[in-house]
Write a protein that holds these residues in place. Structure first.
Motif, PDB file in Angstrom:
ATOM      1  N   GLU A 162       0.859  -1.183   0.000  1.00 18.45           N
ATOM      2  CA  GLU A 162       0.000   0.000   0.000  1.00 18.45           C
ATOM      3  C   GLU A 162       0.895   1.232   0.000  1.00 18.45           C
ATOM      4  O   GLU A 162       1.792   1.368   0.824  1.00 18.45           O
ATOM      5  N   ARG A 163       0.656   2.122  -0.947  1.00 22.54           N
ATOM      6  CA  ARG A 163       1.442   3.367  -1.003  1.00 22.54           C
ATOM      7  C   ARG A 163       0.627   4.465  -1.664  1.00 22.54           C
ATOM      8  O   ARG A 163       0.081   4.279  -2.754  1.00 22.54           O
ATOM      9  N   HIS A 164       0.566   5.595  -0.994  1.00 26.62           N
ATOM     10  CA  HIS A 164      -0.137   6.778  -1.496  1.00 26.62           C
ATOM     11  C   HIS A 164       0.375   7.971  -0.695  1.00 26.62           C
ATOM     12  O   HIS A 164       1.225   7.792   0.205  1.00 26.62           O
ATOM     13  N   PRO A 165      -0.078   9.198  -0.959  1.00 27.29           N
ATOM     14  CA  PRO A 165       0.496  10.357  -0.257  1.00 27.29           C
ATOM     15  C   PRO A 165       0.409  10.305   1.270  1.00 27.29           C
ATOM     16  O   PRO A 165       1.275  10.867   1.949  1.00 27.29           O
ATOM     17  N   ASN A 166      -0.583   9.648   1.842  1.00 22.68           N
ATOM     18  CA  ASN A 166      -0.669   9.534   3.305  1.00 22.68           C
ATOM     19  C   ASN A 166       0.184   8.398   3.868  1.00 22.68           C
ATOM     20  O   ASN A 166       0.312   8.258   5.084  1.00 22.68           O
ATOM     21  N   LEU A 167       0.735   7.572   2.986  1.00 27.78           N
ATOM     22  CA  LEU A 167       1.556   6.432   3.427  1.00 27.78           C
ATOM     23  C   LEU A 167       2.673   6.247   2.401  1.00 27.78           C
ATOM     24  O   LEU A 167       2.592   5.405   1.507  1.00 27.78           O
TER      25      LEU A 167
END
Length: 273
Positions: A162-167
């Motif tokens: 899981e990867r996105h701007p919050n993580l």
């Protein structure tokens, strides 16, 4: 489409279509059709998604030859262990109606080291028998990866996380890069939560792009493979239209600063089955 070269020389598109839990046959058929027309050549499924059969049929009905597409599937949690993983993978091949997959992953590590190491041995055997062109893991943290590296004859080529701007997961990404593994981002758009984010909208305006395109580009400039999910034609087309611009350093820093370690899924260090 840009390809990345995995640690065994296999080339993989840097962007693909995620088809998480799309089980409606017509919906999936249309999504694959629009994706192929837009230039996608990578498709990401899993035993858990319950749509391997439908994906196989959609690919067969496209104008593409098998060697022109890159197919990923994953061993589900209840199928872990050497015997079960091997048998369930054969089932996956039957459902896909294919002789091989391009990438096979262990979906989750869980908390039992012996179990995921046994599953990894099954993947190594599948790879050696040329039924998977590359093998890897999903949702594995550094401690799980160290176990694999210490007990494997074939190193994993990919870690799907899981990867996105919050993580943003930079520590894990750096570890993977140092081990010659590619990171692949699932839920790169945070399940749609960033579409109306003011910071991203402001950056998007500068490049005449959308917030989603900015996030995908942010990943690609970090050499992170992305598999955004969509069943809408305009979104599928939008998500691949990200190879005609580059983000400047300041904008990358702004997106990096959005990190708050907030997950949309389970924490792999705690989740078990």
């Amino acid at each position: 489409m840009i390809n990345v070269k995995l640690n065994n020389g296999v080339e993989m598109p840097i962007l693909g279509l995620g088809i998480y839990k799309i089980t409606d046959k017509k919906e999936l058929y249309n999504a694959v059709k629009w994706a192929v027309e837009s230039g996608y050549r990578k498709f990401d499924t899993a035993q858990f998604y319950d749509n391997e059969k439908e994906l196989g049929e959609a690919i067969k009905n496209s104008a593409l030859k098998r060697e022109e597409v890159f197919i990923t599937t994953k061993i589900w949690n209840t199928n872990q262990g050497y015997k079960k993983a091997t048998e369930s993978f054969e089932e996956s091949l039957k459902k896909l109606n294919m002789d091989y997959v391009d990438l096979l992953l262990i979906h989750w590590p869980g908390q039992k080291k012996e179990r995921y190491l046994e599953t990894w041995k099954a993947l190594e055997n599948i790879y050696k028998n040329k039924k998977a062109r590359a093998i890897g893991v999903s949702n594995f943290e550094i401690k799980h990866l160290n176990d694999i590296f210490e007990n494997s004859s074939v190193p994993p080529a990919v870690n799907q996380i899981e990867r996105h701007p919050n993580l943003n997961q930079y520590e894990l990404i750096e570890f993977c890069k140092n081990k010659n593994m590619f990171v692949e981002a699932w839920s790169p758009l945070g399940r749609g939560k960033f579409i109306e984010n003011e910071t991203l909208k402001e950056i998007a305006k500068k490049y005449n792009k959308t917030a989603s395109q900015i996030i995908l580009r942010w990943n690609i400039e970090n050499k992170i493979v992305v598999i955004p999910k969509s069943v809408k034609k305009e979104r599928i087309e939008e998500n691949i239209n990200i190879f005609d611009f580059k983000l400047d350093g300041e904008d990358i820093k702004k997106i990096d600063s959005m990190n708050n370690n907030e997950r949309t899924g389970f924490n792999p260090l705690e989740f078990d089955f």
